[in-house]
Design an enzyme around this catalytic site. Structure first.
Site, PDB file in Angstrom:
ATOM      1  N   HIS A  41       0.854  -1.193   0.000  1.00  0.00           N
ATOM      2  CA  HIS A  41       0.000   0.000   0.000  1.00  0.00           C
ATOM      3  C   HIS A  41       0.880   1.229   0.000  1.00  0.00           C
ATOM      4  O   HIS A  41       1.935   1.230   0.634  1.00  0.00           O
ATOM      5  CB  HIS A  41      -0.909   0.001   1.252  1.00  0.00           C
ATOM      6  CG  HIS A  41      -2.094   0.882   1.103  1.00  0.00           C
ATOM      7  ND1 HIS A  41      -2.015   2.256   1.253  1.00  0.00           N
ATOM      8  CD2 HIS A  41      -3.381   0.612   0.780  1.00  0.00           C
ATOM      9  CE1 HIS A  41      -3.209   2.768   1.053  1.00  0.00           C
ATOM     10  NE2 HIS A  41      -4.059   1.807   0.756  1.00  0.00           N
TER      11      HIS A  41
ATOM     12  N   ASP B 186      -7.813  -5.527   0.473  1.00  0.00           N
ATOM     13  CA  ASP B 186      -8.403  -6.390  -0.545  1.00  0.00           C
ATOM     14  C   ASP B 186      -8.198  -7.880  -0.279  1.00  0.00           C
ATOM     15  O   ASP B 186      -8.952  -8.706  -0.789  1.00  0.00           O
ATOM     16  CB  ASP B 186      -7.854  -6.021  -1.923  1.00  0.00           C
ATOM     17  CG  ASP B 186      -8.338  -4.640  -2.330  1.00  0.00           C
ATOM     18  OD1 ASP B 186      -9.473  -4.296  -1.969  1.00  0.00           O
ATOM     19  OD2 ASP B 186      -7.583  -3.915  -2.996  1.00  0.00           O
TER      20      ASP B 186
END
Ligand code: ACO
Length: 383
Positions: free
Chosen positions: A261, A318
């Protein structure tokens, strides 16, 4: 000749606006929506309540919530032109593309939608309400050929589930779906929200803003990742194969989707903490292969920590979110669209906030490194 400026590749660390919508507290690994901790909202609140909070800046009173709930419920129905459009689409399209095309079409149908007008917030709320109907209708049209009418007596997410699966959700499914929609609803200046704000800064209409944001979200490094992450979990298929899979990916220099991320480098995405727990509970309750898939996701997380943790690569939302949608019964290609049905709230909030402070046109710079002063030759002299 000007000095070469510092280039912020990926615009990393660049602040584009002030905001009171979402705080990502990197010191304490927490996310807040309008001052309320997301982990609490995700487990206790509802789509309507949190959407109201994000859009209007405060939790609603009972009367305000009733009014907002009914505003959403009364705007679920698709115009007949859009229904005919959906009927004409082939099966097998990516649901997020169907949503993008449909919102573009709604913009075309709205003859006043050439530029930002006074009703943009009303139109935006209509889009938030209608988006789940679009996705569920496409699913039903391309599976059993039906186009169920939305119900106004169900909540936003319960109606989506009902339209999608032709049955009402049980308590467990409903709570899980509320959690997912709240989790995906907002996350600061991510790529699609920045896209929305950038496009909105030209004072274009809200339909075009959402279409642009959807085009950003569908990319595999952003919202498309919750499709790819699930594919990875299923492909690995067994916790005993996770280590080998990760080592192989690292050796090839390939990305492992569902990990990494831009913002969370020191620790895993805070949303994974409660989503992992939710995924575990669902897997235990549903049993069978789901438990093995959950253990596979966990083994992947452990292996990535071992082999990539030192680079700041940890599990992102996710990983477990993709599995939760799968356990709720959604076909995996619907994952990015499901993300969009929630994030549309965040896009609208950011755009309204940006417009409310003047909405200065966004225009960046680039540093030119190509040739100069080349001589133009007519085509027959170029060799
Ligand atoms: N798998 C393997 N290696 C990775 C991963 C990954 N998922 N993510 C980053 N790395 C590596 C990079 O290759 C780089 O290695 P290097 O230093 O040897 O070159 C190092 O970690 C640093 O990564 P960056 O490229 O600087 O990370 P950046 O912040 O630019 O990327 C991104 C963030 C795009 C999300 C990236 O981690 C990625 O591609 N992840 C996979 C896609 C994904 O899951 N996206 C969902 C994001 S969350 C969301 O949208 C809800």
């Amino acid at each position: 000749m000007t000095l070469k400026p510092e280039i912020k590749w990926g615009l990393e660390g660049v602040y584009v606006k002030e905001s009171s919508i979402c705080l990502i507290d990197l010191d304490n690994a927490k996310i807040y929506y309008r001052g309320y901790e997301l982990s609490e909202l995700a487990l206790k609140s509802t789509f309507e309540e949190t959407a109201y909070l994000i859009l209007r800046g405060k939790l609603p009173s009972t009367a305000e919530l009733r009014e907002f709930t009914s505003e959403l419920a009364s705007n679920r129905e698709l115009p007949k032109e859009l229904l005919a459009f959906l009927r004409g689409l082939p099966s097998g399209l990516r649901p997020i593309d169907v949503l993008r095309l449909s919102i573009d079409y709604l913009g075309v149908l709205d003859r006043e939608a050439t530029a930002r007008g006074p009703n943009e917030e009303v139109k935006a709320t209509r889009l938030i309400a209608m988006a789940p109907t679009i996705v569920a209708t496409y699913h039903r049209l391309t599976t059993d050929g039906s186009a169920p009418r939305p119900r106004t007596d169900l909540s936003h997410v319960a109606n989506y589930y009902y339209m999608f699966f032709s049955r009402e959700p049980g308590d467990e499914e409903l709570r899980a779906l509320e959690t997912m929609f709240i989790t995906y609803m907002e996350h600061g200046m991510n790529n699609s929200s920045f896209t929305a704000v950038t496009v909105a800064s030209t004072l274009t209409d809200i339909y075009s803003v959402i279409v642009a944001a959807l085009s950003s979200l569908k990319g595999p490094l952003h919202g498309g990742a919750n499709f790819e992450a699930l594919k990875t979990i299923i492909e690995v298929g067994d916790p005993s194969r996770a280590e080998e899979y990760v080592i192989d990916k690292v050796r090839r220099g390939e990305k492992i989707i569902g990990f990494g991320h831009r913002v969370y480098k020191r620790f895993a995405d805070p949303r994974t903490v409660y989503l992992k727990d939710l995924a575990r509970r669902l897997a235990v309750s549903k049993g069978g292969d789901y438990l093995k898939l959950f253990e596979t996701a966990r083994a992947l997380e452990d292996a990535v920590e071992r082999h990539l943790g030192h680079k700041g690569v940890h599990a992102n939302t996710d990983l477990y979110a993709s599995l939760i949608y799968y356990m709720l019964g959604f076909p995996m290609e619907y994952n990015p669209a499901n993300f969009a049905l929630a994030r549309i709230v965040g896009w609208v909030a950011h755009v309204l906030e940006y417009w409310s402070v003047g909405g200065r046109l966004i225009r960046l710079m680039e540093y030119y490194v190509g040739p100069r002063d080349l001589r133009y030759l007519p085509i027959n002299e170029r060799g």
